[in-house]
Design an enzyme around this catalytic site. Structure first.
Site, PDB file in Angstrom:
ATOM      1  CG  HIS A  28      -1.854  -1.007   1.387  1.00 45.38           C
ATOM      2  ND1 HIS A  28      -2.222  -1.566   2.575  1.00 45.38           N
ATOM      3  CD2 HIS A  28      -2.589  -1.616   0.443  1.00 45.38           C
ATOM      4  CE1 HIS A  28      -3.145  -2.481   2.362  1.00 45.38           C
ATOM      5  NE2 HIS A  28      -3.382  -2.531   1.074  1.00 45.38           N
ATOM      6  CB  ALA A  29       0.856   4.050   1.460  1.00 48.42           C
TER       7      ALA A  29
END
Lengths: 94, 544
Positions: A15-16
């Site tokens: 993620h991110a």
């Protein structure tokens, strides 16, 4: 086709920040790389939206695949990136 | 020239062209596509503009985390799969706007289906879609404008998302149609030191680009002013700022009565930035505990506390033990099913069920304190009775820490301030919670904001009771809530007997300057007058 099976090492999963770093690296590779989780469809590794949608967490096993000149080198370096805990590493811009 | 009035919530004057947060454009009816290649080019150009805009905002962002979030969003808008889907849509006869909308919808569905973290990112996709659609329609992108010159920002109210990358070099003042003195806008404006007026009816009817002036103390807004007026207001504001930042050193009234000016921090990074403060008046420790399924260990806590203590070497650090519950639930505490968490097991009350969480924390604070030469004081949140305070003080002293205090957040504690000071060394008033419990008004309910105004006489009366108890016992009584950062309120608080004010580091210079402009006798006169005021509006007028 050359493949690599890797366990995601980043604390927050794919993620991110870890996802951004991985997608950037995949986009810069000389070959088209795909990434697959379990039985789901393999998706292009240079697509942020597709990589995010995999929902890979820390410890999730993913399969990278690519074909053509430089495929092995590209897969090795991407596999190395995925295995590291990218959340724990300082951002380049401080 | 026309005049509007709202509530001044952040002191200072500002002037400039008014620009509104652009609304999300509605999708027009589907249109026939005459030239497929041109339509694809138009859609791609819109996406590219969104990517470029996010990149520019990331470059400007001073916070590394904000910059990273913006770059990640830019990568989503720059996705080759997204472009493929848009192109396919257009080649199938859909116009650019609807092809973009459909392409985002596919990924939106995938994010929602994945749940968890990804479901929370759906708002990012919606924002990207809205931006691309706006560019396609030739409209301004929704969100905070970035015109590249100073302006006054107007909005119905500011959402936290709008303000993530608000650029203080461009935004010189804020005016909102809704909101109250404790709204997100008000808190943000004070933290950034931006003049602001909220609850200003009619501001949304003012055309973009109209020159306006605003006074963040009186709430007065003038629209349609001249260039000369803007220039003179700006010069006056620059002059005032120069005077404010010209005052340095410890907090003092004009005749030398000391009121310590302290900073609120949550991490070592915050503490390192608070160079201007005489110390830390509120070190919140709950950041370390958030998002944890298990309590952080002793060593991890020691390291985190030591970082803040080391940054404040030789200065005072008031550290608050875990303040969880209510609006700050912590997974490891398993506090499910309380019918009313704000009135439930929170703050010090957690120690009734989980005493080891508190004793571990005190042990960690004591270890970190020994390793540095900061003057460490420890206080407990959400204390209601003298017995609770005495028990806490005993635990603090047992851990080898000399200074124990309690937060005054409920009226019961304020009313018993002198008795509390019989068993602890100091008090610190958390005005946000004290307002909430005094007025039975939830801090998270925006429509009750006027009840939570720090100028409410009933709140000031409770603060006065604490200040009097401090004077009677010769012990410190500080304020560490929202009220402490209001420059106009600082002399009033000093007059009520408050001995320290703790706030965000940015708010310090204006509060210091305001104190320095009043003698102690003036502060006491203002305090008496404000206590006698009918309501917050009259109370403010007495001081301005």
């Amino acid at each position: 086709m050359p493949t690599r099976t890797v366990t995601v090492g980043s604390a927050s999963g794919l993620h991110a920040r870890p996802a951004a770093l991985f997608v950037q690296a995949a986009a810069a590779a000389p070959v088209k790389v795909t990434i697959q989780v379990g039985e789901k469809r393999a998706v292009p590794a240079n697509s942020m939206l597709s990589v995010l949608s995999l929902g890979a967490k820390k410890g999730t096993e993913v399969v990278l695949a690519a074909e053509g000149e430089g495929a092995d080198e590209a897969l090795d370096s991407l596999a190395d990136l995925l295995a590291r805990d990218l959340d724990a590493e300082e951002p380049a811009n401080g | 020239m026309a005049e509007l009035t709202g509530i001044g919530v952040s002191a200072g004057v500002a002037a400039g062209p008014l620009l509104r947060i652009a609304a999300v454009p509605a999708l027009p009816a589907p249109a026939a596509v005459a030239d497929t290649a041109a339509e694809v080019e138009k859609a791609f150009a819109a996406l590219a503009e969104v990517v470029a805009d996010l990149g520019r905002r990331a470059d400007r962002a001073t916070d590394a985390t904000v910059a990273e979030v913006l770059r990640a969003e830019a990568m989503m808008a720059d996705d080759p799969m997204l472009r493929d889907a848009v192109q396919e849509g257009i080649e199938g006869g859909t116009d650019a706007v609807h092809a973009i909308d459909a392409a985002f919808a596919t990924h939106r569905a995938a994010f929602e289906a994945a749940g968890g973290y990804l479901a929370e990112r759906v708002a990012d996709l919606d924002d990207l879609r809205d931006r691309a659609v706006a560019v396609c329609l030739g409209r301004p992108m929704p969100g905070v404008p970035q015109p590249g010159h100073p302006y006054v920002l107007a909005a119905r109210d500011l959402a936290p998302a709008d303000t993530a990358d608000l650029d203080p070099r461009q935004v010189v003042g804020l005016i909102t149609a809704d909101g109250g003195p404790t709204s997100h806008t008000a808190i943000l404006a004070r933290a950034l030191g931006l003049p602001a007026v909220v609850s200003c009816k009619g501001v949304l009817e003012v055309a973009d680009g109209t020159l306006v002036t605003l006074d963040g103390t009186s709430g007065h807004v003038e629209t349609g002013v001249s260039e000369e007026t803007v220039t003179s207001v700006r010069n006056a504001a620059a002059e005032a700022l120069k005077t404010i930042s010209g005052t340095t050193g410890p907090g003092r009234t004009s005749d030398g009565h000391a009121v310590a000016l302290l900073a609120n921090v949550g991490s070592g990074k915050d503490a390192a930035a608070a160079t201007d403060a005489e110390g830390v008046g509120l070190f919140r420790t709950e950041l370390l505990f958030l998002d944890r399924t298990r309590e952080p260990g002793l060593d991890e806590q020691v390291a985190a506390y030591r970082e803040v203590f080391a940054a404040m070497a030789g200065r005072r650090v008031v550290i608050r033990t875990l303040d969880a519950g209510a609006d700050k639930p912590l997974p490891f505490l398993h506090q499910d099913g309380e019918p009313n968490p704000a009135l439930g097991v929170r703050g010090l009350r957690i120690a009734r069920q989980r005493p080891e969480v508190l004793t571990t924390q005190l042990a960690a604070i004591a270890q970190a304190a020994i390793q540095t030469d900061a003057d460490v004081w420890v206080m407990a949140p959400m204390v209601s009775t003298v017995a609770e305070a005495a028990e806490f003080a005993a635990l603090v002293h047992e851990a080898g820490l000399p200074k124990a205090g309690v937060m005054i957040e409920v009226p019961a504690a304020a009313l018993r301030a002198e008795k509390l000071l019989g068993v602890v060394d100091f008090l610190s008033i958390g005005t946000n919670d004290l307002s909430q419990y005094t007025f039975a008004a939830d801090r998270q309910v925006g429509t009750l904001a006027e009840l939570l105004d720090p100028w409410q006489p009933a709140l000031l009366q409770l603060i006065a009771a604490c200040g009097a108890a401090g004077k009677a016992t010769g012990k410190s009584v500080g304020v560490c809530g929202e009220a402490a950062s209001d420059p106009a309120l600082a002399p009033v608080l000093a007059g009520l007997g408050i001995t320290s004010l703790s706030m965000s580091a940015r708010a310090l210079p204006a509060v210091r300057a305001s104190l320095a402009a009043h003698s102690l006798a003036e502060c006491e006169r203002l305090a008496a007058a404000v206590l006698d005021a009918e309501d917050p509006v009259h109370a403010r007028k007495l001081v301005s």
